[in-house]
Design a protein around this motif. Sequence first.
Motif, mmCIF file in Angstrom:
data_model
loop_
_atom_site.group_PDB
_atom_site.id
_atom_site.type_symbol
_atom_site.label_atom_id
_atom_site.label_comp_id
_atom_site.label_asym_id
_atom_site.label_seq_id
_atom_site.Cartn_x
_atom_site.Cartn_y
_atom_site.Cartn_z
ATOM 1 N N GLN A 170 -22.763 8.729 -4.251
ATOM 2 C CA GLN A 170 -24.217 8.764 -4.433
ATOM 3 C C GLN A 170 -24.589 8.470 -5.880
ATOM 4 O O GLN A 170 -25.531 7.716 -6.139
ATOM 5 C CB GLN A 170 -24.769 10.136 -4.051
ATOM 6 N N VAL A 171 -23.843 9.061 -6.818
ATOM 7 C CA VAL A 171 -24.116 8.826 -8.238
ATOM 8 C C VAL A 171 -23.914 7.351 -8.566
ATOM 9 O O VAL A 171 -24.757 6.731 -9.230
ATOM 10 C CB VAL A 171 -23.220 9.731 -9.115
ATOM 11 N N THR A 172 -22.823 6.779 -8.099
ATOM 12 C CA THR A 172 -22.547 5.363 -8.354
ATOM 13 C C THR A 172 -23.648 4.494 -7.772
ATOM 14 O O THR A 172 -24.127 3.560 -8.428
ATOM 15 C CB THR A 172 -21.178 4.974 -7.750
ATOM 16 N N GLN A 173 -24.074 4.795 -6.570
ATOM 17 C CA GLN A 173 -25.132 4.008 -5.934
ATOM 18 C C GLN A 173 -26.449 4.150 -6.693
ATOM 19 O O GLN A 173 -27.151 3.160 -6.906
ATOM 20 C CB GLN A 173 -25.306 4.441 -4.485
ATOM 21 N N LEU A 174 -26.789 5.371 -7.109
ATOM 22 C CA LEU A 174 -28.025 5.571 -7.879
ATOM 23 C C LEU A 174 -27.999 4.760 -9.175
ATOM 24 O O LEU A 174 -28.986 4.128 -9.541
ATOM 25 C CB LEU A 174 -28.210 7.048 -8.216
ATOM 26 N N ARG A 200 -27.202 16.404 -8.771
ATOM 27 C CA ARG A 200 -26.061 16.230 -7.885
ATOM 28 C C ARG A 200 -24.751 16.618 -8.564
ATOM 29 O O ARG A 200 -23.869 17.191 -7.937
ATOM 30 C CB ARG A 200 -25.984 14.792 -7.400
ATOM 31 N N LYS A 201 -24.631 16.258 -9.826
ATOM 32 C CA LYS A 201 -23.365 16.451 -10.536
ATOM 33 C C LYS A 201 -23.692 16.827 -11.971
ATOM 34 O O LYS A 201 -23.918 15.961 -12.813
ATOM 35 C CB LYS A 201 -22.560 15.146 -10.464
ATOM 36 N N ASP A 202 -23.722 18.118 -12.249
ATOM 37 C CA ASP A 202 -24.217 18.582 -13.543
ATOM 38 C C ASP A 202 -23.287 18.294 -14.710
ATOM 39 O O ASP A 202 -23.710 18.303 -15.852
ATOM 40 C CB ASP A 202 -24.550 20.075 -13.492
ATOM 41 N N GLN A 260 -16.847 16.150 0.030
ATOM 42 C CA GLN A 260 -18.177 16.319 -0.560
ATOM 43 C C GLN A 260 -18.203 15.782 -1.990
ATOM 44 O O GLN A 260 -19.168 15.144 -2.398
ATOM 45 C CB GLN A 260 -18.566 17.796 -0.533
ATOM 46 N N LYS A 261 -17.139 16.022 -2.757
ATOM 47 C CA LYS A 261 -17.062 15.480 -4.115
ATOM 48 C C LYS A 261 -17.086 13.956 -4.098
ATOM 49 O O LYS A 261 -17.752 13.326 -4.906
ATOM 50 C CB LYS A 261 -15.791 15.963 -4.819
ATOM 51 N N ASN A 309 -8.722 22.987 5.657
ATOM 52 C CA ASN A 309 -9.914 22.257 6.099
ATOM 53 C C ASN A 309 -11.063 22.435 5.122
ATOM 54 O O ASN A 309 -11.800 21.486 4.831
ATOM 55 C CB ASN A 309 -10.339 22.717 7.491
ATOM 56 N N LEU A 310 -11.217 23.646 4.585
ATOM 57 C CA LEU A 310 -12.257 23.903 3.595
ATOM 58 C C LEU A 310 -12.025 23.066 2.346
ATOM 59 O O LEU A 310 -12.958 22.465 1.800
ATOM 60 C CB LEU A 310 -12.288 25.393 3.248
ATOM 61 N N GLN A 311 -10.771 22.986 1.923
ATOM 62 C CA GLN A 311 -10.437 22.182 0.749
ATOM 63 C C GLN A 311 -10.712 20.695 1.011
ATOM 64 O O GLN A 311 -11.257 19.997 0.150
ATOM 65 C CB GLN A 311 -8.968 22.392 0.389
ATOM 66 N N LYS A 312 -10.364 20.225 2.188
ATOM 67 C CA LYS A 312 -10.624 18.818 2.526
ATOM 68 C C LYS A 312 -12.122 18.527 2.556
ATOM 69 O O LYS A 312 -12.565 17.471 2.114
ATOM 70 C CB LYS A 312 -9.997 18.472 3.880
ATOM 71 N N GLU A 313 -12.911 19.478 3.080
ATOM 72 C CA GLU A 313 -14.367 19.301 3.110
ATOM 73 C C GLU A 313 -14.933 19.235 1.695
ATOM 74 O O GLU A 313 -15.819 18.422 1.410
ATOM 75 C CB GLU A 313 -15.032 20.453 3.862
#
Length: 184
Positions: free
Chosen positions: A79-83, A151-153, A72-73, A64-68
């Motif tokens: 978000q990056v694509t939308q920005l 967001r994504k370094d 999130q990725k 479940n942690l891996q799926k979360e």
Amino acid sequence: MAKSLQEQLLAAGLVDKKKAKKAAKELKMQDHLQRTGQANEIDAAKAKADATRKEKAERDRLLNLQKEQEAQKKAIAAQVTQLVLTNAIKSERGDIKYQFVDGKKIKQLYVDQAIWDRLSRGQLAVIALDLPGEKKYEVVPLQIAEKIRQRKDNHFIYIAESTAAAMAEDDPYAAYQIPDDLMW
């Protein structure tokens, strides 16, 4: 004679005959297992079952942690694509080729003169946009590039170095002023 507890419960209607027989059978089984020494085996089996259940719970928690983390990725990538798509600066007539380095490759982007000037002065940034099946480059303001970097370094962002300060240091004629009425 005094009635047993089981008989009293049956008479009161709190327990039916099926439940009473089941409880009696279970008691006989436990007595038999204790007399024959098989009770320890059952306890070992219960301990093994508990350990297996705990292992499975830990595996499920990790899964479940891996799926979360994957979700999130994906959310950050969206978000990056939308920005980038909402804040991209489009060139009306992209007739000037602006070249930049992405890894070991030189990439090019066709822009107009105003955007080329701002890119070369480091006032705008070039961002890589990974769309399904292709890699596209867009021009965005520096504020948007900073939001993406937060967001994504590791996302590809190219910002030209400001050469105005370097040119001012190396310019031997920096102390001389250009006359206003000079015609070229």
